[in-house]
Design an enzyme around this catalytic site. Sequence first.
Site, PDB file in Angstrom:
ATOM      1  CG  HIS A   1      -0.254   0.344   2.499  1.00 20.02           C
ATOM      2  ND1 HIS A   1       0.475  -0.595   3.185  1.00 20.02           N
ATOM      3  CD2 HIS A   1      -0.160   1.492   3.215  1.00 20.02           C
ATOM      4  CE1 HIS A   1       0.983  -0.045   4.273  1.00 20.02           C
ATOM      5  NE2 HIS A   1       0.616   1.227   4.316  1.00 20.02           N
TER       6      HIS A   1
HETATM    7  C1  UD1 Z   1      -1.994   5.577   6.296  1.00 19.53           C
HETATM    8  C2  UD1 Z   1      -0.645   6.010   6.886  1.00 19.53           C
HETATM    9  C3  UD1 Z   1       0.379   4.916   6.668  1.00 19.53           C
HETATM   10  C4  UD1 Z   1      -0.102   3.578   7.181  1.00 19.53           C
HETATM   11  C5  UD1 Z   1      -1.446   3.275   6.524  1.00 19.53           C
HETATM   12  C6  UD1 Z   1      -2.029   1.970   6.990  1.00 19.53           C
HETATM   13  C7  UD1 Z   1      -0.124   8.436   6.825  1.00 19.53           C
HETATM   14  C8  UD1 Z   1       0.685   9.448   6.138  1.00 19.53           C
HETATM   15  N1  UD1 Z   1      -0.148   7.213   6.239  1.00 19.53           N
HETATM   16  O1  UD1 Z   1      -1.808   5.449   4.881  1.00 19.53           O
HETATM   17  O2  UD1 Z   1       1.561   5.254   7.376  1.00 19.53           O
HETATM   18  O3  UD1 Z   1       0.838   2.575   6.860  1.00 19.53           O
HETATM   19  O4  UD1 Z   1      -2.347   4.342   6.874  1.00 19.53           O
HETATM   20  O5  UD1 Z   1      -3.239   1.727   6.372  1.00 19.53           O
HETATM   21  O6  UD1 Z   1      -0.702   8.709   7.854  1.00 19.53           O
HETATM   22  N2  UD1 Z   1      -9.593   4.683   2.816  1.00 19.53           N
HETATM   23  C9  UD1 Z   1     -10.712   3.906   2.980  1.00 19.53           C
HETATM   24  N3  UD1 Z   1     -11.181   3.739   4.235  1.00 19.53           N
HETATM   25  C10 UD1 Z   1     -10.614   4.298   5.323  1.00 19.53           C
HETATM   26  C11 UD1 Z   1      -9.479   5.104   5.139  1.00 19.53           C
HETATM   27  C12 UD1 Z   1      -8.974   5.274   3.878  1.00 19.53           C
HETATM   28  O7  UD1 Z   1     -11.267   3.364   2.031  1.00 19.53           O
HETATM   29  O8  UD1 Z   1     -11.104   4.109   6.455  1.00 19.53           O
HETATM   30  C13 UD1 Z   1      -9.047   4.868   1.455  1.00 19.53           C
HETATM   31  C14 UD1 Z   1      -9.332   6.216   0.874  1.00 19.53           C
HETATM   32  O9  UD1 Z   1      -9.559   6.061  -0.495  1.00 19.53           O
HETATM   33  C15 UD1 Z   1      -8.050   6.989   1.099  1.00 19.53           C
HETATM   34  C16 UD1 Z   1      -7.005   5.883   0.957  1.00 19.53           C
HETATM   35  O10 UD1 Z   1      -7.636   4.724   1.517  1.00 19.53           O
HETATM   36  O11 UD1 Z   1      -7.887   8.004   0.187  1.00 19.53           O
HETATM   37  C17 UD1 Z   1      -5.719   6.129   1.684  1.00 19.53           C
HETATM   38  O12 UD1 Z   1      -5.946   6.443   3.059  1.00 19.53           O
HETATM   39  P1  UD1 Z   1      -4.968   7.451   3.858  1.00 19.53           P
HETATM   40  O13 UD1 Z   1      -5.414   7.545   5.284  1.00 19.53           O
HETATM   41  O14 UD1 Z   1      -4.821   8.695   3.092  1.00 19.53           O
HETATM   42  O15 UD1 Z   1      -3.553   6.778   3.821  1.00 19.53           O
HETATM   43  P2  UD1 Z   1      -3.052   5.287   3.875  1.00 19.53           P
HETATM   44  O16 UD1 Z   1      -2.493   4.936   2.544  1.00 19.53           O
HETATM   45  O17 UD1 Z   1      -4.067   4.362   4.472  1.00 19.53           O
END
Ligand code: UD1
Length: 370
Positions: free
Chosen positions: A216
């Site tokens: 990811h």
């Molecule tokens: C975040 C953390 C990363 C961690 C990861 C674990 C930061 C900078 N990054 O990255 O260190 O390893 O979490 O998962 O804080 N989404 C959903 N449901 C949710 C949350 C997110 O579907 O509950 C989707 C959304 O499309 C979102 C994408 O996942 O845009 C990415 O989520 P985001 O919180 O921006 O970062 P992660 O890649 O999860």
Amino acid sequence: MKKIILVVGARPNFMKIAPLMHQLKGDTDIKPILVHTGQHYDSQMSGRFFEELGIPAPDINLEVGSASHAEQTAKIMIGFEKVCLEEKPDFVLVVGDVNSTVACTLVAAKLNIKTIHYEAGLRSHDRTMPEEINRLVTDSITDYFFTTSADADENLIKEGVDTSKIFMVGNLMIDTLEANLKKAAVSEQKFALLNRVGEVDITSLLKTGYGVMTFHRPSNVDEKETLETLVNIWSEISEKIPLVFPIHPRTMNNIKLFGLMEKMNRPNIYLIDSLGYLEFIHLVSKAKFALTDSGGIQEETTHLNIPCLTVRPNTERPVTIWEGSNKLIGVPEILPETEAIIRGEGKLGLNPKYWDGKTAERIIAIVKKI
Ligand code: UD1
């Protein structure tokens, strides 16, 4: 009585906070207040971890949701400042390296509230990783540094931190792993496939053996060319051993966006929704190896002594390489390294100091004294 705000925001935070909340249950010296920033918000990425790990419902949820880094960090800060002003805690405790970690530390520091960073001092020395920026900023303003390994202490000392503020306490994720591994064995083992019609039964894969994959990191999955190269390699590996791939929403969105779903439709690639904690650790504990770019999985596989191939140019958790079963590899090495594991030549290692299930106990004992 000391009042402490404990902050969670994203998936990897929940396993770190759970043992602290359990340790504080009924404590007469410390009153915990659990704040969820809402960085991760749906049941897949957040809700079910609270249920499975027995974390009490958050006292406050800031419900910030997904957004750009600046917007997400800013929203957390605005919401968390109000909470701090209202609750007037003695301490704010943050964990890990996500945007919620840095945002809440900044707010508390400016309000002169003492801050504690658990998992302080880890450094990948790679500032293109958002998490590295979060680690550096958090550790430049936090008051107390709770670390998972001696290399983290050394990093902090090099950066000029007073040793009296550093406490090597071990690994909270291992507290959670130890507490849940037995329960995990009885959890659900059949999962619907996302890359074709049907389901996978993990019990049937145990006979042949399988690898578990998670990817990811933006550096691996946000650009079409890199992701396509990875998809091609997964496909080659799957000719030799089944791969079970619980997919993060970021990666799933990009596979669809870049038109790579058809290439994922291989008989031995089992693409499934991201899993809950118990299902996931069961899957890992029975796997022949893990192929990943995660931070936490490097630590969990080290404790389980299962070969882990980490597809990144660096790691902030080098103890998993020096002492544990982790190997850092580039994309061209994925296939040969996997073949070596299939031949029975996978890397094994030792369990680092204090990764023993008693870290929450150590942390709370120290918090009572500072
Ligand atoms: C975040 C953390 C990363 C961690 C990861 C674990 C930061 C900078 N990054 O990255 O260190 O390893 O979490 O998962 O804080 N989404 C959903 N449901 C949710 C949350 C997110 O579907 O509950 C989707 C959304 O499309 C979102 C994408 O996942 O845009 C990415 O989520 P985001 O919180 O921006 O970062 P992660 O890649 O999860």
